[in-house]
Scaffold this motif. Sequence first.
Motif, PDB file in Angstrom:
ATOM      1  N   TYR A 226       0.859  -1.192   0.000  1.00  0.00           N
ATOM      2  CA  TYR A 226       0.000   0.000   0.000  1.00  0.00           C
ATOM      3  C   TYR A 226       0.888   1.232   0.000  1.00  0.00           C
ATOM      4  N   ILE A 235       0.251  -2.731   7.213  1.00  0.00           N
ATOM      5  CA  ILE A 235      -1.128  -2.350   6.923  1.00  0.00           C
ATOM      6  C   ILE A 235      -1.817  -1.679   8.117  1.00  0.00           C
ATOM      7  N   SER A 252      -8.284  -6.897  -2.396  1.00  0.00           N
ATOM      8  CA  SER A 252      -7.866  -5.876  -1.428  1.00  0.00           C
ATOM      9  C   SER A 252      -9.062  -5.167  -0.829  1.00  0.00           C
ATOM     10  N   SER A 285      -3.657   0.615  -3.101  1.00  0.00           N
ATOM     11  CA  SER A 285      -3.316  -0.796  -2.993  1.00  0.00           C
ATOM     12  C   SER A 285      -2.772  -1.302  -4.328  1.00  0.00           C
ATOM     13  N   ALA A 309       1.906  -6.043   3.163  1.00  0.00           N
ATOM     14  CA  ALA A 309       0.812  -6.918   3.587  1.00  0.00           C
ATOM     15  C   ALA A 309       1.210  -8.363   3.317  1.00  0.00           C
TER      16      ALA A 309
END
Length: 378
Positions: A226, A235, A252, A285, A309
């Motif tokens: 991200y 995240i 996502s 994302s 992530a």
Amino acid sequence: MSVETSPTLVPAGDEPEPGPVGPVRRQLFWIVPLALATIGLSVYLLLHHRWGADVAAILTLPVEVVGLVVGILIERGSTRIPTLRVPRGRRRVWRWAATAAALVLAGTATVWWFQREPDPRDFLSGVIRIGYTNEYAGWHATGGRPAHGMDVDVAYALARDFGFTIKWVPLGRLTNRMAALNGSWVDDQGQTESAVQLVISNFSMTPAKAETIDFAGPYFVDSQGYLSATPAHDISELPTTGRVCVLAGSTSSDALYQRGWSTLEKPSLDTCLSAFTQGTVQAVSGDRTTLAGFAWALGKDPATYIAFANGSEEYGIGLPNNRPRLCAAVSTTLDKFLTNEWERSFKENLKPIGLVPADVVKPGHTDTCQRPGPWNQD
């Protein structure tokens, strides 16, 4: 007084027809088992469609040839078995049956010829249309000079091995990657374009995509990330006061929604990044290495502004569906690329945008190619 009678002479060619061969059940004695065996084998092959079509194709030609030869021999009276001799009045029927068998045999051979997978080196010859979504730093960029990037290096490795010339085809939105491999497609300007032979554009390999296209790879393993407006390393540190832009239909969106973040869906990464630079969203994302290029261009250190992530994204080359021979040939070239060129390409293309080999995974080799789906051949 007995009267001797001389035997009646029958002119040649006027022999009486043989009588009935026996009850019907005597003939069914061998017909019924054969019929049941054929039905059973057909059902078994249908239930095992992954390899059943291959077995059926192998059996079809010899069975038809045997049936045709036996029919011809019976029609010509070459057999000495009385039950297999055809009465004269029925020989015309046998001739039609033999003709039908020959036509079926010819039709089967013709269908096989046109439905077979072309030779990979014939398919990848001349000018080859290779699709890519958009220009991403480190993967496919121009910037006033010839196309360069890791995806471009992969394409050049294939061009050297197969001896073709590359014609780059911009695909625009992500959904066009699969559409362009399956035939004519409509670009973002509404123009109809012809199919591409390959898609090389950090294309994530997933089981859902593999239902309609084939993949050769992976040649790179990335992870989801991200790009954040504020420093974030994972995240949990993403800003919660704004929105996160995600690609329409991606997983996502669900993950962020469950965490309580507001999401904005866009059709492409470019439109998400445009919203990010305008301040409409506070995070984007996408794949880590792709976002790293944009972060670098915006003057943001990827190590500081890209939150990581879980999960992995395996990049492969998109191929038309049901092309196992093409997949095997392309995979051979990719394996050589992984052994001989991967490190150099990473150093020249991805290191300048702030990535190091420890951030990603280099595959040891490509995956085994898919077997074709026999009921939806091209």
